[in-house]
Write an enzyme that holds these catalytic residues in place. Structure first.
Site, PDB file in Angstrom:
ATOM      1  N   CYS A 208       4.064  -0.658  11.536  1.00 58.06           N
ATOM      2  CA  CYS A 208       2.932   0.149  11.088  1.00 58.06           C
ATOM      3  C   CYS A 208       1.964   0.320  12.250  1.00 58.06           C
ATOM      4  CB  CYS A 208       2.223  -0.505   9.901  1.00 58.06           C
ATOM      5  SG  CYS A 208       0.834   0.453   9.250  1.00 58.06           S
ATOM      6  N   HIS A 251       6.247   4.027   2.382  1.00 57.55           N
ATOM      7  CA  HIS A 251       5.299   3.334   3.267  1.00 57.55           C
ATOM      8  C   HIS A 251       3.994   4.121   3.356  1.00 57.55           C
ATOM      9  CE1 HIS A 251       4.428   0.912   7.072  1.00 57.55           C
ATOM     10  NE2 HIS A 251       3.510   1.868   7.101  1.00 57.55           N
ATOM     11  N   GLU A 252       4.080   5.432   3.639  1.00 57.75           N
ATOM     12  CA  GLU A 252       2.871   6.245   3.786  1.00 57.75           C
ATOM     13  C   GLU A 252       2.172   6.452   2.450  1.00 57.75           C
ATOM     14  OE1 GLU A 252       1.822   6.607   6.670  1.00 57.75           O
ATOM     15  OE2 GLU A 252       3.685   6.075   7.684  1.00 57.75           O
ATOM     16  N   HIS A 255      -0.084   3.623   1.564  1.00 57.92           N
ATOM     17  CA  HIS A 255      -1.377   3.649   2.250  1.00 57.92           C
ATOM     18  C   HIS A 255      -2.421   4.363   1.385  1.00 57.92           C
ATOM     19  CE1 HIS A 255      -1.027   1.784   6.145  1.00 57.92           C
ATOM     20  NE2 HIS A 255       0.054   2.464   6.464  1.00 57.92           N
TER      21      HIS A 255
END
Length: 294
Positions: A208, A251-252, A255
């Site tokens: 990351c 993953h994004e 966020h």
């Protein structure tokens, strides 16, 4: 010119007298230069000494016992005159601090590479608002996110909170190369939602950009996901992502949910991460951060 059309007379300014601090600095500098010239002349070589660093050679000058009082006096005089403001030390590798509650200046109005915030910056844990306006400013922000992404040779995706902007927006380019971003594969996803995902899990090593000191670490993700959202024009879409692309999208997306990838790392690996997380926390505080979100 005067209001009547005549040229206003110029007033003569009295020349400013140099201050004691200025005279001290100038005198000490001249004296030091004279002494140094004398030493070099006596040495017959043009310099006092040299040191090598790699393939380069640097001239070395060490103040003598006679020069040290002069240098000390000059420094004291300059400090007294307020000529040497103190600079706050910034931790290595971080550059300018983005304040805890501030978006970066010009984040959606001019082209720029934005500063990626690092753990434990509070922007990584905040709630992210829905994008409501699909305009030129949003397009500029998307372009800046890609500029920032390509500024790092390893990144394939970036979410808005990673640059201190808490909006539900992400960009990615899974096909990019270090020497060619292959911009035809860019994708912007705004207000995304995961509407379906597989029960089967896949294991991939992830990194990351907000954790630059952590090496690729094993994370389990759904093997595929279906996502809905909007493009830059405000047009809705629904798509399915599989494999590595599915992992990058999850993953994004997380966020935008205030979830960071270290939250997903297996419990048995957590102790090995602790020293690296502590290092990031220490750097954040050294830069003046006051609201760490762990």
């Amino acid at each position: 010119r005067c209001s009547s059309g005549r040229t206003a007379p110029m007033t003569q300014r009295r020349p400013r007298r140099p201050s004691v601090a200025h005279l001290a600095v100038a005198g000490c500098f001249a004296g030091s230069c004279l002494l140094q010239w004398s030493r070099c002349w006596l040495a017959g070589s043009g310099f006092v000494g040299a040191s090598t660093r790699g393939s380069s050679v640097r001239l070395v000058w060490e103040p003598s016992a006679l020069e040290r009082p002069l240098i000390t006096a000059a420094a004291a005089a300059a400090t007294e005159a307020g000529k040497r403001p103190q600079r706050r030390k910034i931790a290595s590798g971080f550059g300018t601090l983005i304040n805890d509650d501030d978006k970066p200046k010009g984040w959606n109005t001019r082209p720029q590479v934005l500063k990626i915030v690092r753990y434990p910056h509070p922007a990584l844990r905040r709630e992210n608002k829905l994008v409501e306006k699909f305009d030129d400013k949003l397009k500029q922000f998307a372009e800046n996110l890609f500029r920032t992404l390509y500024n790092d040779p390893t990144g394939v995706g970036l979410a808005a909170p990673q640059v201190g902007v808490n909006l539900r927006m992400l960009v990615y380019n899974i096909e990019r190369c270090q020497d060619d971003p292959l911009r035809q594969f860019e994708r912007v996803i705004i207000n995304p939602r995961i509407v379906a995902k597989s029960d089967e899990l896949s294991k991939l090593d992830e990194t990351c950009l907000s954790f630059p000191n952590i090496e690729p670490t094993r994370v389990w993700r759904a093997s595929w996901v279906e996502m809905e959202g909007f493009d830059l024009e405000g047009k809705p879409f629904k798509d399915r992502f599989e494999g590595m692309e599915a992992a990058a999208m999850q993953h994004e997306f997380e966020h935008l949910e205030g979830i960071i990838f270290t939250d997903r790392i297996e419990e048995e690996l957590q102790p090995s991460l602790r020293p690296m997380l502590d290092e990031l926390i220490a750097d954040y505080k050294a830069r003046g951060g006051s609201q760490p979100k762990l």
